[in-house]
Write an enzyme that holds these catalytic residues in place. Structure first.
Site, PDB file in Angstrom:
ATOM      1  N   HIS A 138      -1.786  -6.762  -3.081  1.00 29.70           N
ATOM      2  CA  HIS A 138      -3.062  -7.175  -2.496  1.00 29.70           C
ATOM      3  C   HIS A 138      -4.074  -7.400  -3.613  1.00 29.70           C
ATOM      4  CE1 HIS A 138      -5.300  -3.282  -2.889  1.00 29.70           C
ATOM      5  NE2 HIS A 138      -4.104  -2.740  -2.754  1.00 29.70           N
ATOM      6  N   ASP A 150      -5.281  -1.011  -8.622  1.00 29.41           N
ATOM      7  CA  ASP A 150      -5.160  -1.110  -7.170  1.00 29.41           C
ATOM      8  C   ASP A 150      -5.891  -2.345  -6.671  1.00 29.41           C
ATOM      9  OD1 ASP A 150      -4.477  -0.407  -4.585  1.00 29.41           O
ATOM     10  OD2 ASP A 150      -6.227   0.862  -4.305  1.00 29.41           O
ATOM     11  N   GLU A 184      -5.953  -5.509   2.167  1.00 29.60           N
ATOM     12  CA  GLU A 184      -5.213  -4.255   2.281  1.00 29.60           C
ATOM     13  C   GLU A 184      -6.169  -3.078   2.321  1.00 29.60           C
ATOM     14  OE1 GLU A 184      -3.183  -0.561   0.979  1.00 29.60           O
ATOM     15  OE2 GLU A 184      -4.856  -1.609   0.047  1.00 29.60           O
ATOM     16  N   GLU A 185      -7.234  -3.135   1.533  1.00 32.51           N
ATOM     17  CA  GLU A 185      -8.177  -2.020   1.487  1.00 32.51           C
ATOM     18  C   GLU A 185      -8.908  -1.845   2.811  1.00 32.51           C
ATOM     19  OE1 GLU A 185      -8.036   0.081  -0.644  1.00 32.51           O
ATOM     20  OE2 GLU A 185      -7.344  -0.810  -2.517  1.00 32.51           O
ATOM     21  N   GLU A 211       2.077  -0.915  -5.042  1.00 31.26           N
ATOM     22  CA  GLU A 211       0.813  -0.234  -4.765  1.00 31.26           C
ATOM     23  C   GLU A 211       0.392   0.644  -5.939  1.00 31.26           C
ATOM     24  OE1 GLU A 211      -1.826   0.377  -3.315  1.00 31.26           O
ATOM     25  OE2 GLU A 211      -1.770  -0.910  -1.568  1.00 31.26           O
ATOM     26  N   HIS A 287      -9.829   3.906  -7.614  1.00 31.29           N
ATOM     27  CA  HIS A 287     -10.924   3.519  -6.712  1.00 31.29           C
ATOM     28  C   HIS A 287     -12.304   3.833  -7.302  1.00 31.29           C
ATOM     29  CE1 HIS A 287      -8.826   3.007  -2.523  1.00 31.29           C
ATOM     30  NE2 HIS A 287      -8.326   2.213  -3.456  1.00 31.29           N
TER      31      HIS A 287
END
Length: 842
Positions: A138, A150, A184-185, A211, A287
């Site tokens: 993603h 990510d 995706e998030e 991922e 993140h």
């Protein structure tokens, strides 16, 4: 054995094993093989990665995600297509699906998406292919982060794999579909749109999902299947630098980690088997704004590319892919051995091996008890006494260490080990070891007074063997593949005992016996150290983002105690063999007391702003405007403020000295009459936070947006029967991210709605949560809900609330929010945005 010849040897043995385990992670797994030619180019993949992250945060609905990132991917794909050989055909499709589904993740909620973006590429033989394998990444990121690991690095790896495969003159047997998914998030929306709506999805027989739970490092296979052993065998046969564990799979699927991946969507909604891989190193900056491309080593990209390219090629040329459903033969046990190779075998074979191993161990113990027959009952009593004492020592150790962990948490020193990991070992590890030794030393001195030392050592070895044999049988009966660990802890110690039987029975055992004993235990101890390091590497950072309900010190202390009990299980007998444990106890107690004093003094600050290796505290701030309406549509309450959440157990306590107005006087009150306490949760994670750790700083809402920017229209009508009412809802003019909350009033029941599969899914607490997101443009959101209602409903039938979240653009941050964020210390990662909250009663 005299203590000087026993305990130090054991300590050196364990330290050596720990060093080997650490070496396997840092060297064996970090260096790609130089002997094999590299088809995959990590430097070229890094170029893709740098360009994707240079776009900046790529939040769903933002021009960065929907236009810039998409255009970049399309440009690279077209360039690759021009250089591809005649053996392949490349097709590209831009999908913008709309749909909804319910999911039991985070307590259960429903997701609705509109006009989100997928970039889909199909590489197939020139004459086409009926079957395909899917590779998924993603390109979107969470707000305010560049999302290098990510999941931009995975998309970069996929671009380079596409480039490599397309230039090969060797045609593939099956198609490879590359899905660059753009949402995706937003809790797995884009993968759902693809697997349920795209025409190419019908041909997919297996998938690989790329991922991240950390930044770079090793990519761990932590989920496979379900029930497709041939996929694990494909990974075993093809991966050049394997790193996989069924233990990680069972931990992840237990739900104790607050995360999920697209694997769930393909499994549950597409009924497709697959492999889930994730980078796990350095989850401290996952993140956050620190998740930048420069922190991902080229070697890490090369290793991931080598592995995924090899597995995709293997699957795309496998005869089993076309008939994948015929090979669904149950679960599989799999684990890598120090990153060198993977052992994998069917779970049913593992079950047979486990029961045979346990049976042999019980047979051995029974034979010892019955010889001689005249002493069978006394032997049995002594074995069960040792068994009970061992379990008692474990319980005492666990309780004692957890009391220390709770004390540390109550005095406000939680997470003191977050930046200084060794603190947890010095604090909880030494306490656990000292308590275990103390319990058995007291038992030896007062309960087993004047008994033969060799006999006691032999008995407690058998007691440990019995514990592991019982555990092996029980865990196997539960159907857990992780039972293979117990097999290691039964088989190798039993072989060791048989090899050193004479030395066990001889009085005054020598260094020769100790060395032979440790050599026999080498494999289970080395593997346990290796596995423990992997789990520590994954779990320690997670404790900094698990909310304020969980006591991280209790979790980590419990884990350290369990590891200590496992590693000490076959060394308990040494306590009865040595003449004295006094020096060892004094040393361990001294380290514990000194560490405890230092922790209580606050010398170990939990967070770090170190540029090379930051470990930030996560804080989320929402500048919120709220309006509460009554039955007549009148505004009965209106307020504004900055809602502040610390994402770990410490809350905001460490920030108050830097921003004094954020203190206990501004605790966030709960609006009992409103769903989710009248607070604008972006996701239903309310159960992860104590309300007393939330703060609301009064602030004038001076952003360009207002609560009226999100329009909600509702009309109701009778449906089918007099006690059923249907509400038709229209939401328009809102931002790309909104959250809808529904609370039926007392006596009313939400029976059905037009979302998901039509069956409403309640979140924890009983309210209903609907997460909404859209791409750049989307039509107004229309749906209906149907409630059964009581005859009298003077206070209304249902409450609807909607929160609008502004994650990007000029509306994202108000001047007050900007000013507050600038005052936060540099060891925090503070993510802020503006939002509105409207409550309506019907």
């Amino acid at each position: 054995l005299p203590e000087a010849r026993g305990a130090p040897l054991v300590l050196l043995y364990l330290l050596g094993l720990r060093a080997l385990a650490h070496l396997s992670h840092r060297q064996l797994l970090s260096q790609p093989s130089a002997a094999r030619p590299r088809d995959f180019s990590a430097p070229r993949a890094r170029g893709y990665l740098d360009n994707i992250t240079a776009i900046g945060p790529r939040t769903v609905g933002s021009p960065a995600n929907e236009v810039l990132a998409v255009n970049y991917l399309l440009d690279q794909i077209r360039a690759i297509e021009k250089e591809s050989t005649d053996a392949h055909k490349i097709s590209v499709d831009i999908q913008r699906p709309t749909g909804s589904f319910s999911i039991d993740f985070l307590g259960g909620f429903t997701s609705y998406y509109a006009n989100i973006t997928n970039v889909v590429v199909k590489l197939e033989p020139r004459n086409g292919a009926e079957h395909a394998v899917l590779s998924n990444c993603h390109f979107d990121s969470v707000p305010n982060t560049p999302g290098a690991s990510d999941d931009a690095v995975s998309c970069a790896v996929m671009l380079e794999i596409l480039n490599t495969l397309s230039k090969s003159s060797e045609p593939l047997q099956h198609a490879v579909i590359f899905l660059f998914n753009g949402a995706e998030e937003n809790i797995l929306q884009a993968s759902h749109g693809f697997i349920t709506q795209h025409e190419w999805a019908k041909s997919i027989r297996a998938f690989i999902n790329l991922e991240a739970a950390g930044v770079g490092g090793k990519e761990l296979v932590f989920q496979t299947g379900p029930e497709n052993p041939w996929l694990v065998q494909a990974y075993v046969a093809a991966a050049k630098h394997p790193f996989a564990s069924v233990v990680a799979q069972e931990i992840f699927q237990s739900g104790i980690i607050p995360a999920d991946t697209d694997f769930r969507i393909y499994r549950d909604f597409g009924n497709v088997p697959g492999i889930d891989l994730a980078f796990i190193e350095n989850g401290y900056i996952y993140h956050t704004k620190y998740d930048t491309s420069d922190r991902i080593l080229t070697d890490s990209i090369q290793r991931a590319g080598d592995n995924i390219l090899a597995v995709l090629k293997y699957l795309a040329t496998s005869d089993k892919l076309a008939k994948s459903f015929e090979y669904r033969h149950g679960n599989v046990v799999f684990f890598d051995v120090l990153g060198l190779f993977v052992l994998a075998y069917p779970a049913r074979v593992g079950t047979i091996m486990n029961y045979i191993t346990a049976a042999i161990a019980f047979l051995y113990l029974s034979k010892k008890i019955l010889q001689p027959k005249t002493r069978a009952i006394p032997n049995l009593k002594k074995l069960f006494t040792a068994f009970g004492l061992t379990l008692l020592s474990w319980v005492c150790t666990l309780v004692s260490v957890l009391i220390v962990a709770v004390f540390i948490s109550l005095i406000g020193r939680s997470l003191s080990w977050y930046t200084h990991f060794y603190v947890s070992v010095f604090l909880y590890g030494t306490a656990a070891a000292a308590k275990l030794i103390l319990v058995h030393t007291l038992a030896k001195k007062y309960f087993y007074k004047n008994m033969n030392e060799q006999y006691l050592g032999d008995t407690f070895f058998d007691a440990s063997l019995m514990i592991w044999s019982v555990a092996l049988a029980l865990i196997t009966q539960m159907g857990l593949c992780s039972a293979f660990i117990c097999t290691l802890w039964v088989a190798f110690p039993l072989l060791t005992k048989l090899m050193t039987h004479k030395e066990f029975s001889q009085k005054g055992a020598t260094i020769k016996f100790v060395m032979m004993y440790m050599l026999g235990m080498f494999i289970p101890y080395l593997y346990m150290m290796y596995l423990s390091w992997t789990v520590f590497e994954m779990f320690t950072p997670i404790m900094g983002r698990s909310g304020s309900e969980i006591l991280p010190d209790v979790v980590l202390a419990g884990f350290i105690v369990v590891i200590t009990m496992i590693l000490s299980s076959y060394f308990i007998n040494f306590i009865y063999l040595v003449k004295s444990t006094k020096t060892t106890l004094i040393a361990l107690t001294t380290v514990f007391v000194v560490t405890l004093i230092l922790v209580c003094s606050g010398i170990f600050f939990p967070y770090s702003s170190d540029a090379a290796n930051p470990k930030p505290k996560r804080v989320f701030l929402q500048h919120t405007s709220r309006r509460f309406h009554d039955l007549d549509g009148n505004v009965v309450k209106s307020d504004a403020g900055i809602w502040i959440n610390g994402f770990d157990y410490n809350g905001i306590s460490h920030i108050t000295p830097h921003v004094p107005e954020i203190n206990d006087t501004i605790r966030t009150p709960c609006e009992e009459q409103a769903p989710f306490c009248g607070l604008p949760w972006i996701l239903p994670v309310h159960f992860m936070f104590r309300l007393e750790t939330n703060f609301c700083l009064d602030a004038v809402f001076s952003a360009r947006i207002s609560a009226r920017d999100c329009w909600v229209c509702c009309r109701s009508c009778r449906s089918r029967s007099v006690d059923t009412r249907r509400y038709i809802i229209a939401v328009s003019a809102g931002p790309s991210h909104m959250s809808l909350y529904v609370r039926p009033h007392e006596g009313s029941t939400l029976s059905t709605w037009s979302l998901g599969n039509g069956i409403p899914v309640a979140s924890l607490g009983g309210d209903y949560f609907v997460f909404y997101s859209r791409g750049l443009q989307a039509t107004p959101w229309h749906f209906w809900v149907e409630l059964t209602t009581p005859e009298k409903h003077s206070d209304g039938i249902v409450s609807f609330a909607i929160a609008a979240h502004y994650f990007f653009g000029e509306d994202q941050k108000s001047p007050q929010l900007y000013a507050l964020l600038e005052r936060f210390p540099n060891w925090t990662f503070s993510s802020g945005w503006s939002c509105t909250y409207d409550l309506f009663v019907f």
